[in-house]
Scaffold this active site. Structure first.
Site: not given
Length: 374
Positions: A89, A264
């Site tokens: 991320d 996720d």
């Protein structure tokens, strides 16, 4: 990265992501390795649960151990000894989570390190540079995670700045000549017209995949489903779709039903450490005294190392004694449960039996199947 789409069942999609480091079967769940480790697990143990890809956290890995140490090892794959794909991320959500100790401007985000209070600045360019050093197979653009609740005007301003940051992310990614993949992130809170504007702008910039961000941040589940049903059909069909930070097992099922390819969440690992274990019949709270003398496995339908070798009573005992092994065995089970769920969803899409799979998933837990909007 190459995305192949094999078949569909309703809106659900069965395919795969092909990387130089390996293939990821989709729909896929990515265990979270925030600091370069899935807590308590070796890479071999994580792989044994069925995971094809991991998520790493740019923000935390930047603060510790930092780019220099990462480069000395090669990249994050070498540092943590995981030679399969990694998605990172951008750090946007972690900055959003800092609350009062950060200041967001057009240039980027000023904040104080949660570790030592040092003044730090993070912007789209720096995020791309860090992720390049990490060797991420999938890089995420730097965006602002719109808080919930937000007025439509607040959400619009946030989304439009994220679009400008998306272009800066793309430009820096290209300047670095990064050979890997870059995903855009669709924002707009719970407002469909803002989601439309965000997606349109991202597609014009051009990305290898598209994530749906800004959900699972406190909004009602109905709003998350509504946004997914609205947005997913508009995402280019030849690009993977990623629902960030989600979620509970039923959230994965509902995301797949609406066309999501990637997920996720820290839930399977965090809940494992707190004694909340997912099974085919629902959640088992292993700290409950009812399990003190239970000789049965956690889930007779699970093929994980924990379920094949240990009883509920043993797991209860380990938890009561604060033994590290308890958290490890719980984590192995929860990660395997999530991967078995994804395997079941993939198989159901392949055989055109997704509706039956979903009905069985909910019925076995004594729950009703949520409706899809046509």
């Amino acid at each position: 990265m190459k995305f192949e789409l094999d078949t569909t069942d309703g809106r659900a999609r069965r395919g795969r992501l092909i990387f130089e480091r390996g293939t990821v079967e989709t729909p896929a769940f990515m265990p979270v390795g925030t600091y370069g480790t899935v807590k308590g697990m070796t890479p071999e143990e994580v792989r044994a649960t069925g995971a094809d890809i991991l998520l790493g956290n740019t923000f935390h890995l930047w603060l510790r151990p930092g780019e220099e140490i990462m480069r000395k090892h090669g990249d994050l794959h070498d540092f943590m000894n995981w030679q399969r794909p990694i998605l990172t991320d951008s750090g946007g959500f972690q900055v959003f989570s800092l609350g009062d100790i950060r200041k967001i401007t057009e240039e980027g985000v000023h904040f104080r390190s949660p570790i030592n209070g040092e003044k730090i600045f993070l912007d789209p360019e720096k995020s791309m540079q860090i992720q390049h050093a990490l060797g991420s197979d999938v890089v995420m653009i730097f965006d602002e995670c719109t808080p919930y609740p937000a007025t439509e005007d607040e959400a619009r301003k946030s989304m439009q700045m994220s679009l400008r940051w998306a272009k800066r992310s793309r430009d820096e990614f290209d300047r670095l000549e990064n050979p890997n993949s870059l995903f855009g992130i669709i924002q707009g809170s719970v407002y469909e017209d803002l989601r439309d504007e965000s997606l349109k702008g991202l597609v014009e910039i051009g990305f290898d995949g598209y994530a749906v961000g800004g959900l699972a941040v406190g909004e009602p589940k109905e709003d998350m489903h509504r946004i997914l049903e609205h947005v997913c059909p508009q995402i280019p069909a030849d690009k993977p779709r990623y629902l960030m930070g989600v979620g509970k097992p039923e959230d994965l099922v509902e995301g797949v039903r609406r066309g999501i390819d990637m997920f996720d969440c820290v839930m399977p690992t965090r809940n494992a450490r707190n004694g909340h274990l997912f099974t085919s019949e629902g959640v088992i709270k292993i700290r409950n005294a009812r399990h003190r003398d239970d000789t049965s496995p956690l889930d007779p339908k699970c093929d994980c190392y924990t379920c094949k070798n240990y009883s509920r009573a043993y797991l209860y005992h380990l938890d009561r004694c604060n033994e590290i092994l308890g958290a490890r065995l719980n984590t192995i089970h929860n990660l395997r449960y999530y991967q078995m769920l994804m395997e079941g969803l993939r198989g159901a899409i392949e055989t055109g039996t997704l509706d039956a799979f979903v009905k069985d998933f909910y019925t076995s837990q004594g729950r009703e199947v949520p409706e899809l909007v046509d």
